[in-house]
Motif scaffolding. Structure first.
Motif, PDB file in Angstrom:
ATOM      1  N   VAL A 178     -14.793  38.963  28.181  1.00  0.00           N
ATOM      2  CA  VAL A 178     -14.279  38.763  29.534  1.00  0.00           C
ATOM      3  C   VAL A 178     -14.981  39.722  30.491  1.00  0.00           C
ATOM      4  O   VAL A 178     -14.794  40.937  30.414  1.00  0.00           O
ATOM      5  CB  VAL A 178     -12.751  38.999  29.577  1.00  0.00           C
ATOM      6  CG1 VAL A 178     -12.204  38.663  30.959  1.00  0.00           C
ATOM      7  CG2 VAL A 178     -12.055  38.176  28.501  1.00  0.00           C
ATOM      8  N   LEU A 179     -15.792  39.160  31.383  1.00  0.00           N
ATOM      9  CA  LEU A 179     -16.508  40.016  32.346  1.00  0.00           C
ATOM     10  C   LEU A 179     -16.777  39.253  33.638  1.00  0.00           C
ATOM     11  O   LEU A 179     -17.899  38.971  34.000  1.00  0.00           O
ATOM     12  CB  LEU A 179     -17.813  40.565  31.734  1.00  0.00           C
ATOM     13  CG  LEU A 179     -18.529  39.776  30.641  1.00  0.00           C
ATOM     14  CD1 LEU A 179     -19.165  38.517  31.146  1.00  0.00           C
ATOM     15  CD2 LEU A 179     -19.538  40.654  29.943  1.00  0.00           C
ATOM     16  N   THR A 180     -15.691  38.939  34.348  1.00  0.00           N
ATOM     17  CA  THR A 180     -15.817  38.237  35.618  1.00  0.00           C
ATOM     18  C   THR A 180     -16.002  39.249  36.758  1.00  0.00           C
ATOM     19  O   THR A 180     -16.029  40.456  36.548  1.00  0.00           O
ATOM     20  CB  THR A 180     -14.577  37.377  35.916  1.00  0.00           C
ATOM     21  OG1 THR A 180     -13.515  38.198  36.429  1.00  0.00           O
ATOM     22  CG2 THR A 180     -14.092  36.653  34.662  1.00  0.00           C
ATOM     23  N   HIS A 201     -11.060  41.854  38.738  1.00  0.00           N
ATOM     24  CA  HIS A 201     -10.165  42.483  37.773  1.00  0.00           C
ATOM     25  C   HIS A 201      -8.946  41.604  37.509  1.00  0.00           C
ATOM     26  O   HIS A 201      -8.492  41.485  36.363  1.00  0.00           O
ATOM     27  CB  HIS A 201      -9.698  43.849  38.277  1.00  0.00           C
ATOM     28  CG  HIS A 201     -10.768  44.893  38.272  1.00  0.00           C
ATOM     29  ND1 HIS A 201     -11.589  45.106  37.194  1.00  0.00           N
ATOM     30  CD2 HIS A 201     -11.161  45.790  39.208  1.00  0.00           C
ATOM     31  CE1 HIS A 201     -12.428  46.088  37.454  1.00  0.00           C
ATOM     32  NE2 HIS A 201     -12.202  46.514  38.687  1.00  0.00           N
ATOM     33  N   ASP A 238     -10.000  38.894  35.222  1.00  0.00           N
ATOM     34  CA  ASP A 238     -10.196  39.487  33.894  1.00  0.00           C
ATOM     35  C   ASP A 238      -8.855  39.610  33.169  1.00  0.00           C
ATOM     36  O   ASP A 238      -8.735  39.271  31.986  1.00  0.00           O
ATOM     37  CB  ASP A 238     -10.813  40.881  34.017  1.00  0.00           C
ATOM     38  CG  ASP A 238     -12.302  40.858  34.312  1.00  0.00           C
ATOM     39  OD1 ASP A 238     -12.904  39.770  34.265  1.00  0.00           O
ATOM     40  OD2 ASP A 238     -12.859  41.932  34.599  1.00  0.00           O
ATOM     41  N   MET A 257     -13.001  43.075  26.935  1.00  0.00           N
ATOM     42  CA  MET A 257     -12.950  43.016  28.397  1.00  0.00           C
ATOM     43  C   MET A 257     -13.774  44.167  28.969  1.00  0.00           C
ATOM     44  O   MET A 257     -13.602  45.329  28.580  1.00  0.00           O
ATOM     45  CB  MET A 257     -11.509  43.114  28.894  1.00  0.00           C
ATOM     46  CG  MET A 257     -11.364  43.066  30.421  1.00  0.00           C
ATOM     47  SD  MET A 257      -9.643  42.918  30.966  1.00  0.00           S
ATOM     48  CE  MET A 257      -8.967  44.506  30.414  1.00  0.00           C
TER      49      MET A 257
END
Length: 282
Positions: A184-186, A189, A192, A210
């Motif tokens: 998870v690395l959008t 925050h 995420d 994450m």
């Protein structure tokens, strides 16, 4: 990975203008260390100062400088209130118009960095015969999909990568098979947190990682508990990702360490030990 000095030299030789963005100060928990830098052109960027709103603020400022002819600016950014990032630290960015002198300065900086790493311990191990190597290498090279306007996404995907473009990122997660891994690395925050929570609640993931920091993890844990979720699920969360080499925030190093985390998560019994010789490698 092409160095910033080489990239800048190529840009200047083509008549393109650029702004060099450098982390001049980094206090507390920050995504990048002092001296980290990136180049911003009118249409392209190279390198990173940490991503998120911090980086987007830097890019927007740099491109405004390219338009109005400004040569030097400083951005003083507390990460919480100014950018919505929960690292909690404080970053000062120096933005300067790049020229041939900048190329020389970058080359000197890069040479010093290589010399400083020359004595670093090499991570040695035997390859795991897991069958996942090609997929992991492809995943490591795959672009992150970003829903923000103007975010550049390469057109060509590496072999073995399926691109899914969606405004509802939880939908593909709901349909994933048991034993899948979630990285998870959008850009957000909040997003995420939503994705990581959904992955943990499934209870069948081989890996849930994450991007973030110890501060971000602590905030996520408080958020997770406030929703009444099973706190034992937090034991299955890897955050920060790629934290095996403490203190090194270079994206390429973190990417390599995350690939190693995934190899371990998906390893089959036939995988040999990754322990250094003399420590149980057999």
């Amino acid at each position: 990975m092409t160095s910033l000095s080489t990239t800048l030299s190529d840009w200047l030789s083509q008549g393109a203008s650029a702004i060099l963005v450098t982390v001049a100060e980094a206090r507390g928990s920050t995504p990048r260390e002092e001296g980290a830098g990136m180049l911003v052109g009118r249409e392209a960027c190279a390198g990173t100062v940490g991503g998120g709103r911090l980086e987007w603020t830097a890019i927007a400022t740099a491109r405004r400088m390219l338009e109005d002819g400004t040569h030097l600016e400083t951005l003083d950014l507390p990460l919480g209130p100014a950018t919505g990032q929960c690292c909690g630290g404080h970053v000062v960015l120096r933005l300067e118009r790049a020229d041939d002198g900048t190329v020389a300065a970058l080359q000197e900086r890069e040479n010093r960095a290589r010399e400083a790493r020359a004595d670093a311990a090499a991570v040695r191990g035997r390859p795991c015969r897991t069958g996942h190597g090609d997929s992991l290498r492809a995943a490591a090279a795959a672009p992150a999909v970003d829903r923000r306007p103007g975010a550049g996404v390469p057109r060509d995907d590496p072999a073995g990568v399926e691109r899914i473009l969606t405004d509802s990122p939880l939908d593909p997660l709901a349909g994933a098979p048991a034993g899948a891994g979630y990285l998870v690395l959008t850009h957000s925050h909040a997003l995420d947190f939503e994705i990581a929570e959904a992955a943990l609640r499934r209870g069948d993931a081989a890996y849930v990682g994450m991007i973030g920091s110890a501060t971000k993890r602590a905030k996520f844990e408080r958020w997770f508990k406030a929703r009444g979720r099973d706190v034992s699920a937090l034991e299955r969360l890897t955050c920060p990702i790629g934290a095996a080499l403490t203190g090194d925030k270079r994206p390429e190093v973190i990417a390599a360490l995350v690939a190693a985390e995934l190899l371990v998560a998906f390893a089959v019994p036939s995988c040999v030990s990754l322990s250094p010789p003399g420590r149980g490698s057999g």
